[in-house]
Design a protein around this motif. Sequence first.
Motif, PDB file in Angstrom:
ATOM      1  N   THR A 138       0.854  -1.183   0.000  1.00  0.00           N
ATOM      2  CA  THR A 138       0.000   0.000   0.000  1.00  0.00           C
ATOM      3  C   THR A 138       0.893   1.237   0.000  1.00  0.00           C
ATOM      4  N   VAL A 139       0.751   2.076  -1.028  1.00  0.00           N
ATOM      5  CA  VAL A 139       1.528   3.308  -1.137  1.00  0.00           C
ATOM      6  C   VAL A 139       0.591   4.478  -0.849  1.00  0.00           C
ATOM      7  N   THR A 140       0.948   5.287   0.137  1.00  0.00           N
ATOM      8  CA  THR A 140       0.035   6.299   0.661  1.00  0.00           C
ATOM      9  C   THR A 140       0.736   7.641   0.795  1.00  0.00           C
ATOM     10  N   GLY A 141       0.071   8.683   0.373  1.00  0.00           N
ATOM     11  CA  GLY A 141       0.555  10.027   0.641  1.00  0.00           C
ATOM     12  C   GLY A 141       0.127  10.470   2.033  1.00  0.00           C
ATOM     13  N   SER A 142       0.858  11.418   2.596  1.00  0.00           N
ATOM     14  CA  SER A 142       0.506  11.977   3.905  1.00  0.00           C
ATOM     15  C   SER A 142       0.740  13.474   3.851  1.00  0.00           C
ATOM     16  N   ARG A 143      -0.339  14.233   4.018  1.00  0.00           N
ATOM     17  CA  ARG A 143      -0.239  15.697   3.939  1.00  0.00           C
ATOM     18  C   ARG A 143      -0.904  16.332   5.161  1.00  0.00           C
ATOM     19  N   LEU A 144      -0.206  17.235   5.797  1.00  0.00           N
ATOM     20  CA  LEU A 144      -0.756  17.958   6.946  1.00  0.00           C
ATOM     21  C   LEU A 144      -1.279  16.970   7.984  1.00  0.00           C
ATOM     22  N   GLN A 145      -2.552  17.100   8.382  1.00  0.00           N
ATOM     23  CA  GLN A 145      -3.090  16.204   9.401  1.00  0.00           C
ATOM     24  C   GLN A 145      -4.610  16.145   9.321  1.00  0.00           C
ATOM     25  N   THR A 146      -5.150  15.049   9.791  1.00  0.00           N
ATOM     26  CA  THR A 146      -6.594  14.830   9.822  1.00  0.00           C
ATOM     27  C   THR A 146      -7.018  14.539  11.255  1.00  0.00           C
ATOM     28  N   TYR A 147      -7.573  15.519  11.937  1.00  0.00           N
ATOM     29  CA  TYR A 147      -8.088  15.351  13.306  1.00  0.00           C
ATOM     30  C   TYR A 147      -7.038  14.789  14.267  1.00  0.00           C
ATOM     31  N   GLN A 148      -5.780  15.173  14.100  1.00  0.00           N
ATOM     32  CA  GLN A 148      -4.712  14.686  14.976  1.00  0.00           C
ATOM     33  C   GLN A 148      -4.453  15.622  16.164  1.00  0.00           C
ATOM     34  N   PHE A 149      -4.969  16.851  16.119  1.00  0.00           N
ATOM     35  CA  PHE A 149      -4.649  17.795  17.186  1.00  0.00           C
ATOM     36  C   PHE A 149      -5.137  17.356  18.565  1.00  0.00           C
ATOM     37  N   PRO A 150      -6.379  16.865  18.717  1.00  0.00           N
ATOM     38  CA  PRO A 150      -6.796  16.438  20.059  1.00  0.00           C
ATOM     39  C   PRO A 150      -5.883  15.368  20.652  1.00  0.00           C
ATOM     40  N   LYS A 151      -5.445  14.422  19.833  1.00  0.00           N
ATOM     41  CA  LYS A 151      -4.542  13.370  20.300  1.00  0.00           C
ATOM     42  C   LYS A 151      -3.205  13.965  20.747  1.00  0.00           C
ATOM     43  N   VAL A 152      -2.640  14.846  19.928  1.00  0.00           N
ATOM     44  CA  VAL A 152      -1.342  15.441  20.242  1.00  0.00           C
ATOM     45  C   VAL A 152      -1.432  16.322  21.485  1.00  0.00           C
ATOM     46  N   VAL A 153      -2.487  17.120  21.593  1.00  0.00           N
ATOM     47  CA  VAL A 153      -2.655  17.975  22.765  1.00  0.00           C
ATOM     48  C   VAL A 153      -2.764  17.135  24.035  1.00  0.00           C
ATOM     49  N   ASP A 154      -3.482  16.031  23.968  1.00  0.00           N
ATOM     50  CA  ASP A 154      -3.601  15.149  25.131  1.00  0.00           C
ATOM     51  C   ASP A 154      -2.240  14.594  25.533  1.00  0.00           C
ATOM     52  N   LEU A 155      -1.430  14.202  24.558  1.00  0.00           N
ATOM     53  CA  LEU A 155      -0.094  13.676  24.844  1.00  0.00           C
ATOM     54  C   LEU A 155       0.812  14.765  25.428  1.00  0.00           C
ATOM     55  N   LEU A 156       0.689  15.982  24.922  1.00  0.00           N
ATOM     56  CA  LEU A 156       1.447  17.107  25.484  1.00  0.00           C
ATOM     57  C   LEU A 156       1.031  17.374  26.931  1.00  0.00           C
ATOM     58  N   ASN A 157      -0.272  17.430  27.149  1.00  0.00           N
ATOM     59  CA  ASN A 157      -0.779  17.735  28.487  1.00  0.00           C
ATOM     60  C   ASN A 157      -0.358  16.690  29.514  1.00  0.00           C
ATOM     61  N   LYS A 158      -0.253  15.427  29.070  1.00  0.00           N
ATOM     62  CA  LYS A 158       0.126  14.348  29.974  1.00  0.00           C
ATOM     63  C   LYS A 158       1.642  14.184  30.101  1.00  0.00           C
ATOM     64  N   GLY A 159       2.399  15.000  29.366  1.00  0.00           N
ATOM     65  CA  GLY A 159       3.851  14.913  29.431  1.00  0.00           C
ATOM     66  C   GLY A 159       4.432  13.737  28.687  1.00  0.00           C
ATOM     67  N   LYS A 160       3.625  13.100  27.824  1.00  0.00           N
ATOM     68  CA  LYS A 160       4.127  11.965  27.052  1.00  0.00           C
ATOM     69  C   LYS A 160       4.848  12.403  25.784  1.00  0.00           C
ATOM     70  N   LEU A 161       4.629  13.647  25.381  1.00  0.00           N
ATOM     71  CA  LEU A 161       5.350  14.235  24.253  1.00  0.00           C
ATOM     72  C   LEU A 161       6.117  15.434  24.768  1.00  0.00           C
ATOM     73  N   THR A 162       7.438  15.374  24.673  1.00  0.00           N
ATOM     74  CA  THR A 162       8.285  16.515  25.029  1.00  0.00           C
ATOM     75  C   THR A 162       9.326  16.688  23.930  1.00  0.00           C
ATOM     76  N   HIS A 163       9.747  17.924  23.711  1.00  0.00           N
ATOM     77  CA  HIS A 163      10.672  18.136  22.592  1.00  0.00           C
ATOM     78  C   HIS A 163      12.067  17.581  22.889  1.00  0.00           C
ATOM     79  N   SER A 164      12.435  17.466  24.151  1.00  0.00           N
ATOM     80  CA  SER A 164      13.670  16.769  24.559  1.00  0.00           C
ATOM     81  C   SER A 164      14.888  17.211  23.763  1.00  0.00           C
TER      82      SER A 164
END
Length: 339
Positions: free
Chosen positions: A279-305
């Motif tokens: 399966t060959v797939t393009g990926s551009r920008l994002q589709t409804y990914q912000f709530p997931k990312v914000v939750d990970l940021l808020n929980k400290g699971k995503l840090t720029h390190s």
Amino acid sequence: MKAVKVRKAFDLVTEEVEKPSIVNADDVLVKVKRVGICGSDLHIYHGTNPLATLPRVIGHEVTGEVEEVGPYVHHLRAGDHVVVEPIRYCGTCYACRKGRPNVCSSLSVFGVHEDGGMREWIVLPEKQLHAVDAALPWEETVMAEPYTIGAQAVWRGQVEKGDTVLIQGAGPIGICILKMAKLLGAAVLITDLNEERLAFAKENGADHVVNPQKEDVMQQVKVWTDGEGANVVIDAVCLPSTFELSIEAVSTAGNVVVLGFDEKTSTISQLPITKKEVTVTGSRLQTYQFPKVVDLLNKGKLTHSGLVTHSFSLADVQDAFRFVEEHPDQVRKAVITFD
């Protein structure tokens, strides 16, 4: 107020413009705090971004503080810290009806097709803003948009726990993809020509790193996967040669994810795609990914390190672009501060 604008190729200026105000009932006035410099901003500056229109106020990696809200704003209030979702879409075309507004037929991207966030204040509709924990440093929240690019890439590649993932390119987007893949429980091999970037990738969870100038990538993938190939290959280098390698390196029933805008053609046989049912797939920008990312940021699971390496004041924006251009090996992510 001050705004950073690309008037034409290699013509970057800071201009005095009128401060925006709330016009629509769902508008939100935001005091900008940090804006990341993305590779696409540099392409706009160079006049090589095929999607941008000039002149343009650039900047789509934006975080700031709510200053005022319209009467129909329900979820935000003055003082909230927010990140910007930089896409505007119609909601009715085929892509939008399929839940893919990131490729809307009339898509408008903040900082590309319309004036962006590299200015002291912005006004956007509430739906394009996401509240984040006010205790988080601005240097963490400014990374929300790049993380959504990584989240989109692993979603498009259907990455799951236990998968083997080959990421080509350990630049900022490659590292964002790495972080998201590791959070899903995948094993990751990442490639790059820069040893410092590879070392940083190891610090951020890469299971194996390969420098294509020193080792054969295909051979290393075969050894790493016991001959199976990588279940998912994500190309964040985006050259014809890396796209070709992706098809070769992917396993049977695997997924190849392409992020590039390079218009040069690649030479790829149909046989491996059909034989392995790839399966060959393009990926551009994002589709409804912000709530997931914000939750990970808020929980400290995503840090720029250490992903954010340089900060420049708005007054030094010319120096910032010059430094990023002249020292690409030293800069992972540079941000403009608006304090």
